[in-house]
Design an enzyme around this catalytic site. Sequence first.
Site, PDB file in Angstrom:
ATOM      1  N   CYS A   1      -4.961  -4.437   9.394  1.00 12.47           N
ATOM      2  CA  CYS A   1      -4.120  -4.312  10.591  1.00 12.47           C
ATOM      3  C   CYS A   1      -3.324  -3.010  10.568  1.00 12.47           C
ATOM      4  O   CYS A   1      -3.172  -2.345  11.596  1.00 12.47           O
ATOM      5  CB  CYS A   1      -3.190  -5.516  10.690  1.00 12.47           C
ATOM      6  SG  CYS A   1      -4.023  -7.051  11.165  1.00 12.47           S
TER       7      CYS A   1
ATOM      8  N   GLN B   1       0.603  -9.171   5.619  1.00 13.10           N
ATOM      9  CA  GLN B   1       0.507  -7.886   4.937  1.00 13.10           C
ATOM     10  C   GLN B   1      -0.928  -7.359   4.967  1.00 13.10           C
ATOM     11  O   GLN B   1      -1.421  -6.811   3.988  1.00 13.10           O
ATOM     12  CB  GLN B   1       0.992  -8.021   3.492  1.00 13.10           C
ATOM     13  CG  GLN B   1       2.490  -8.102   3.338  1.00 13.10           C
ATOM     14  CD  GLN B   1       3.192  -6.806   3.728  1.00 13.10           C
ATOM     15  OE1 GLN B   1       2.587  -5.745   3.782  1.00 13.10           O
ATOM     16  NE2 GLN B   1       4.478  -6.907   4.023  1.00 13.10           N
ATOM     17  N   SER B   2      -1.579  -7.489   6.105  1.00 13.83           N
ATOM     18  CA  SER B   2      -2.970  -7.060   6.241  1.00 13.83           C
ATOM     19  C   SER B   2      -3.095  -5.540   6.202  1.00 13.83           C
ATOM     20  O   SER B   2      -2.512  -4.837   7.029  1.00 13.83           O
ATOM     21  CB  SER B   2      -3.543  -7.585   7.567  1.00 13.83           C
ATOM     22  OG  SER B   2      -4.782  -6.977   7.854  1.00 13.83           O
ATOM     23  N   ASN B   3      -3.877  -5.037   5.250  1.00 15.82           N
ATOM     24  CA  ASN B   3      -4.156  -3.605   5.198  1.00 15.82           C
ATOM     25  C   ASN B   3      -5.033  -3.179   6.372  1.00 15.82           C
ATOM     26  O   ASN B   3      -4.906  -2.068   6.887  1.00 15.82           O
ATOM     27  CB  ASN B   3      -4.857  -3.264   3.881  1.00 15.82           C
ATOM     28  CG  ASN B   3      -3.947  -3.449   2.684  1.00 15.82           C
ATOM     29  OD1 ASN B   3      -2.960  -2.760   2.522  1.00 15.82           O
ATOM     30  ND2 ASN B   3      -4.273  -4.421   1.846  1.00 15.82           N
TER      31      ASN B   3
END
Length: 348
Positions: free
Chosen positions: A146, A142-144
């Site tokens: 990325c 859930q990387s912001n």
Amino acid sequence: MLCIPSCSRFISCSQHNHSLRFGLHLHKHPLTLSFIHCGSHHHQMSTSSFDFDFLAKKPYTPPSWASHLNPLPSHVFSLAHRPTPIHRWNLPNLPPNTELWLKRDDLSGMQLSGNKVRKLEFLMADAVSQGADCIITIGGIQSNHCRATAVAAKYLNLDCYLILRTSKLRLHSISSNYRKLQGNVADGRCCYDAVVECCNSIIVALVAVQTALVDQDPGLVGNLLVERLVGAHVELISKEEYGRIGSVAKGLGYALNTSEELNFVREIAAATGVVLDPVYSGKAAYGLLKDMSENSKKWEGRKILFIHTGGLLGLYDKVDQMASLVGNWRRMDVAESVPRQDGIGKMF
């Protein structure tokens, strides 16, 4: 110079016997917007009030405090809506005479990209100047960062490859082994060999589940939905694989939260309307308020500017942990005399 054929468009609407007309005049000169209310007042707004530099590549001039850096970027892409606002943050229980202000970099635009968009303005300009046709980056499931990279790449017509670390475990896959261990304990049959056997089975199951998740569709929750909507190529990597080639985090670990931290995020949202993310701003604010409480004398009379770096969508990865903390709902009481039928109501 903006050159558009001369034209005029008007939209009128009425509400409570009042009318509002919106006029759009396009000429060979800067755009002028005309607002006409009830035919009696006429207001104009010039194009100078609007930002037509969005997505434009432009030369970069560093501020004086950064002019000594070497090498200096030559260009940036205009991706962020700046300046982001600053407002008073009225958190409860601050030390006496302490002012806390909030810099809202979570409102920088570009699909809630937060402060990530600031660095992408430089990184994307550098990639384009080198003739790159795709962008590759890595992060958690859930990387912001990325998600922001995927959106920026699509704006600039670049392919994007995201290497995402998955760490969510489906605990039902090991529940039978766990129940077996509990049963042995309850029945007094918990010898050392039995415990070792059950624990080894659970470890094997955990590894198997972790490996299986890498081979499964990661779903469309939170940041993943945006990334996949804009056409990013998602490559999954297990937590163990990433650990061998990636980095080590602090505390419980990167993107891992205690129940106290998550409850703090909930309390701040309920008290002020500001939603913090669980990975960066939430932990930072939690540490700030904890220190203010334990060392209030140090903070008395000070003015503090806290930077909210964004990351709202990261909360979707915490819904299981937060479910017990956010329970403010109930079914509305309806009189028994009101007929009820599934799928049918008075308003629909």
